[in-house]
Scaffold this motif. Sequence first.
Motif, PDB file in Angstrom:
ATOM      1  N   ALA A   1      87.220 -30.023  -2.606  1.00 61.67           N
ATOM      2  CA  ALA A   1      86.283 -29.445  -3.574  1.00 61.67           C
ATOM      3  C   ALA A   1      85.447 -30.530  -4.248  1.00 61.67           C
ATOM      4  CB  ALA A   1      87.057 -28.654  -4.622  1.00 61.67           C
ATOM      5  N   GLY A   2      84.323 -30.083  -4.842  1.00 63.32           N
ATOM      6  CA  GLY A   2      83.505 -30.983  -5.646  1.00 63.32           C
ATOM      7  C   GLY A   2      82.860 -32.094  -4.856  1.00 63.32           C
ATOM      8  N   GLY A   3      81.777 -31.774  -4.150  1.00 63.02           N
ATOM      9  CA  GLY A   3      81.080 -32.813  -3.396  1.00 63.02           C
ATOM     10  C   GLY A   3      80.623 -33.952  -4.272  1.00 63.02           C
ATOM     11  N   GLY A   4      80.190 -33.627  -5.488  1.00 62.56           N
ATOM     12  CA  GLY A   4      79.790 -34.667  -6.437  1.00 62.56           C
ATOM     13  C   GLY A   4      80.909 -35.019  -7.391  1.00 62.56           C
ATOM     14  N   ILE A   5      81.331 -34.034  -8.209  1.00 63.25           N
ATOM     15  CA  ILE A   5      82.294 -34.298  -9.277  1.00 63.25           C
ATOM     16  C   ILE A   5      83.321 -33.175  -9.357  1.00 63.25           C
ATOM     17  CG2 ILE A   5      82.573 -34.564 -11.789  1.00 63.25           C
ATOM     18  CD1 ILE A   5      79.703 -35.649 -11.852  1.00 63.25           C
ATOM     19  N   VAL A   6      84.580 -33.540  -9.595  1.00 62.99           N
ATOM     20  CA  VAL A   6      85.628 -32.588  -9.952  1.00 62.99           C
ATOM     21  C   VAL A   6      86.096 -32.904 -11.360  1.00 62.99           C
ATOM     22  CG1 VAL A   6      88.007 -31.876  -9.547  1.00 62.99           C
ATOM     23  CG2 VAL A   6      86.443 -32.075  -7.617  1.00 62.99           C
ATOM     24  N   ASN A   7      86.119 -31.876 -12.213  1.00 63.15           N
ATOM     25  CA  ASN A   7      86.625 -32.010 -13.582  1.00 63.15           C
ATOM     26  C   ASN A   7      87.903 -31.176 -13.677  1.00 63.15           C
ATOM     27  OD1 ASN A   7      86.254 -32.943 -16.362  1.00 63.15           O
ATOM     28  ND2 ASN A   7      85.939 -30.793 -16.872  1.00 63.15           N
ATOM     29  N   ARG A   8      89.051 -31.856 -13.746  1.00 63.21           N
ATOM     30  CA  ARG A   8      90.332 -31.179 -13.631  1.00 63.21           C
ATOM     31  C   ARG A   8      90.806 -30.568 -14.955  1.00 63.21           C
ATOM     32  NH1 ARG A   8      92.395 -28.794  -9.843  1.00 63.21           N
ATOM     33  NH2 ARG A   8      94.498 -29.225 -10.556  1.00 63.21           N
ATOM     34  N   LEU A   9      91.955 -29.913 -14.868  1.00 62.38           N
ATOM     35  CA  LEU A   9      92.557 -29.235 -16.011  1.00 62.38           C
ATOM     36  C   LEU A   9      92.708 -30.175 -17.206  1.00 62.38           C
ATOM     37  CD1 LEU A   9      95.337 -27.324 -14.062  1.00 62.38           C
ATOM     38  CD2 LEU A   9      93.341 -26.284 -15.144  1.00 62.38           C
ATOM     39  N   ALA A  10      92.437 -29.649 -18.400  1.00 61.76           N
ATOM     40  CA  ALA A  10      92.578 -30.362 -19.676  1.00 61.76           C
ATOM     41  C   ALA A  10      91.605 -31.517 -19.841  1.00 61.76           C
ATOM     42  CB  ALA A  10      94.022 -30.869 -19.852  1.00 61.76           C
ATOM     43  N   CYS A  11      90.610 -31.604 -18.968  1.00 67.43           N
ATOM     44  CA  CYS A  11      89.629 -32.687 -19.053  1.00 67.43           C
ATOM     45  C   CYS A  11      88.298 -32.174 -19.609  1.00 67.43           C
ATOM     46  CB  CYS A  11      89.399 -33.305 -17.677  1.00 67.43           C
ATOM     47  SG  CYS A  11      90.806 -34.218 -17.046  1.00 67.43           S
TER      48      CYS A  11
END
Length: 204
Positions: free
Chosen positions: A39-49
Amino acid sequence: TGCALRSNSSANGGAAYNTGSSTLRLANCTISGNASTGAGGGIVNRLACTLVMTGCTVYGNTAAAAGGGVENWATATITNCTIYGNTGSAGGGIANSGGTSTLKNAIVWGNTPAAQISVTNGSAVATYSDIQQASGVYAGTGNINAAPLFVNAASGDYRLQPGSPCADTGDPASPRDMYGSFPDMGAFAAIRVVPVNVVAMTVF
């Protein structure tokens, strides 16, 4: 600030993977040409972030799973950003998998698939943004659905042409643009045509 994150690859978050209850702030950055086998070709922002993006351009990123440009699981605030030409299995521009994505003065256009923003959990809230849709307008105050008229998207020039529907149509409560006009949508102010006064001269 002012960084370029280009041509990187990862299992998730081609350019950046934000995890561990952290905050990632990006201002006037370019995130382009990255790839993810997840997932997230550019950016992944995960849980609690927390992800805060201002004045950024996200284009030409690809993900095998959701979120060609950005995948969010927690809190993402995206202001005056241009998200264009990204590809994912869902949410070519943004995939909201949890939490809330909040967009203002943004352009989300030309991503694949046609549903520019996908929401599987949580919510994606947009105001004063240009979001491409097959019909109608993405719900929210001041949103539009109109070709943004970039100067030359094919060459990566995402400035707005004079007469762009994204010019002077951003949130009126936002700071004025560099010309002192109402704020524009997207990462770049629209090009202005400045009239020139021509004075006739008589030569003797």
